[in-house]
Design an enzyme around this catalytic site. Sequence first.
Site, PDB file in Angstrom:
ATOM      1  N   CYS A 222     -12.727   1.695  -7.912  1.00 24.52           N
ATOM      2  CA  CYS A 222     -12.132   0.988  -6.786  1.00 24.52           C
ATOM      3  C   CYS A 222     -10.747   1.552  -6.485  1.00 24.52           C
ATOM      4  CB  CYS A 222     -12.039  -0.486  -7.140  1.00 24.52           C
ATOM      5  SG  CYS A 222     -11.159  -1.495  -5.954  1.00 24.52           S
TER       6      CYS A 222
ATOM      7  N   ARG B  91     -42.017  -2.834  -5.890  1.00 18.24           N
ATOM      8  CA  ARG B  91     -43.104  -3.347  -6.723  1.00 18.24           C
ATOM      9  C   ARG B  91     -44.445  -2.861  -6.217  1.00 18.24           C
ATOM     10  NH1 ARG B  91     -40.630  -7.886  -9.356  1.00 18.24           N
ATOM     11  NH2 ARG B  91     -38.542  -8.059  -8.473  1.00 18.24           N
TER      12      ARG B  91
ATOM     13  N   CYS C 112     -12.400  -6.750  -8.562  1.00 20.34           N
ATOM     14  CA  CYS C 112     -11.700  -7.495  -7.511  1.00 20.34           C
ATOM     15  C   CYS C 112     -12.627  -7.945  -6.394  1.00 20.34           C
ATOM     16  CB  CYS C 112     -10.527  -6.686  -6.949  1.00 20.34           C
ATOM     17  SG  CYS C 112     -11.021  -5.303  -5.900  1.00 20.34           S
TER      18      CYS C 112
ATOM     19  N   ASP D 142     -50.588  -4.162  11.232  1.00 16.67           N
ATOM     20  CA  ASP D 142     -49.365  -3.453  10.875  1.00 16.67           C
ATOM     21  C   ASP D 142     -48.184  -4.092  11.611  1.00 16.67           C
ATOM     22  OD1 ASP D 142     -48.804  -0.438   9.633  1.00 16.67           O
ATOM     23  OD2 ASP D 142     -47.286  -1.149  11.049  1.00 16.67           O
TER      24      ASP D 142
ATOM     25  N   SER E 234     -44.832  -9.875   0.716  1.00 13.45           N
ATOM     26  CA  SER E 234     -46.036 -10.336   0.011  1.00 13.45           C
ATOM     27  C   SER E 234     -45.818 -11.731  -0.558  1.00 13.45           C
ATOM     28  CB  SER E 234     -46.388  -9.358  -1.107  1.00 13.45           C
ATOM     29  OG  SER E 234     -45.264  -9.224  -1.966  1.00 13.45           O
TER      30      SER E 234
ATOM     31  N   HIS F 190     -31.030  -9.947  -1.329  1.00 19.60           N
ATOM     32  CA  HIS F 190     -30.845  -9.048  -2.475  1.00 19.60           C
ATOM     33  C   HIS F 190     -29.688  -8.074  -2.272  1.00 19.60           C
ATOM     34  CE1 HIS F 190     -35.311  -9.985  -3.290  1.00 19.60           C
ATOM     35  NE2 HIS F 190     -34.569 -10.683  -4.111  1.00 19.60           N
TER      36      HIS F 190
ATOM     37  N   ILE G 279     -32.883  -4.118   0.841  1.00 17.84           N
ATOM     38  CA  ILE G 279     -31.480  -3.718   0.674  1.00 17.84           C
ATOM     39  C   ILE G 279     -31.164  -2.462   1.480  1.00 17.84           C
ATOM     40  CG2 ILE G 279     -31.334  -4.734  -1.645  1.00 17.84           C
ATOM     41  CD1 ILE G 279     -31.451  -1.799  -2.736  1.00 17.84           C
TER      42      ILE G 279
ATOM     43  N   GLN H 224     -35.451  -9.511   2.159  1.00 21.86           N
ATOM     44  CA  GLN H 224     -35.443  -9.153   0.741  1.00 21.86           C
ATOM     45  C   GLN H 224     -35.049  -7.681   0.572  1.00 21.86           C
ATOM     46  OE1 GLN H 224     -39.668 -10.683   0.754  1.00 21.86           O
ATOM     47  NE2 GLN H 224     -39.137 -11.163  -1.355  1.00 21.86           N
TER      48      GLN H 224
HETATM   49 ZN   LIG Z   1     -11.219  -3.507  -7.252  1.00 20.88          ZN
END
Ligand SMILES: [Zn+2]
Length: 268
Positions: free
Chosen positions: A171, A35, A149, A254, A213, A138, A103, A101
Amino acid sequence: MDDVTAAAEALRMASTAVALTGAGISAPSGVPPFRGEEGIWNEYDPDAFHARRVRRDPGGFWEDWLDLRADLFDAEVAPNPAHHALADLSDAGRLDAVVTQNIDGLHQEAAGSVAGSDDIESADLATDAGADEVVELHGNGRRAVCRDCGRTVSAEEPRERARAGELPPRCESCDGVLEPDAVLFGERLPADALARAERLAEDSEAFLVAGSSLTVEPAASLPTRAARGGATLLVVDLKPTPVDSRADYVFREDVTDALPALRDAVLE
Ligand SMILES: [Zn+2]
């Protein structure tokens, strides 16, 4: 006593200390935020990454995801001194959990437990107790999950198959469509991770916000929850945050300067 010494003392005295991190802690590693003015969503269409798209057009979704991912995490992305400072505090038993937050998996990499190894049990992901606990609000883009599955695997291998033209990658257990194990638009946050984060905030005696933020719920309300429970609130961010006025210590610095300084003061 200066602020760093006093804040370090609060962290040292806390029986439960928790950190909450956002895009600002990974920016020094070269991971762009989603963002804001420099954000990824100014460049990419958020609708392309909606959960609906995975169902309607999983192959197209994967093509766009590979592009996005190449922008987000080039090969050089690695934990920075801020990630290492938090990992050191965890190792020393001074930080009980990091709620993030992000990933990008950089906290886990700094802690030496790289998420993304094959066949991770999903039960371990958000509830893994211990000094290196990272609660992923997240999800984690280093993993992929089977829509059918629920099996989670390292994202690396399905990404390679997608690049080689297997769109979407499927998968190996049930042939279901794999998707990144990250919260997409239109998806809810993982309930267990959220509940864990709320519990940690309530139980914390010191709550450190670094590089978030605090504009996105539910992360935004975690510091308030902690402060209401009596936690000492510490904020490290170059920009003002909505909880600065409630915070006991605000370091307008920082994260790669402030967090190592804090670690050194706690561990000295
Ligand atoms: Zn699967």
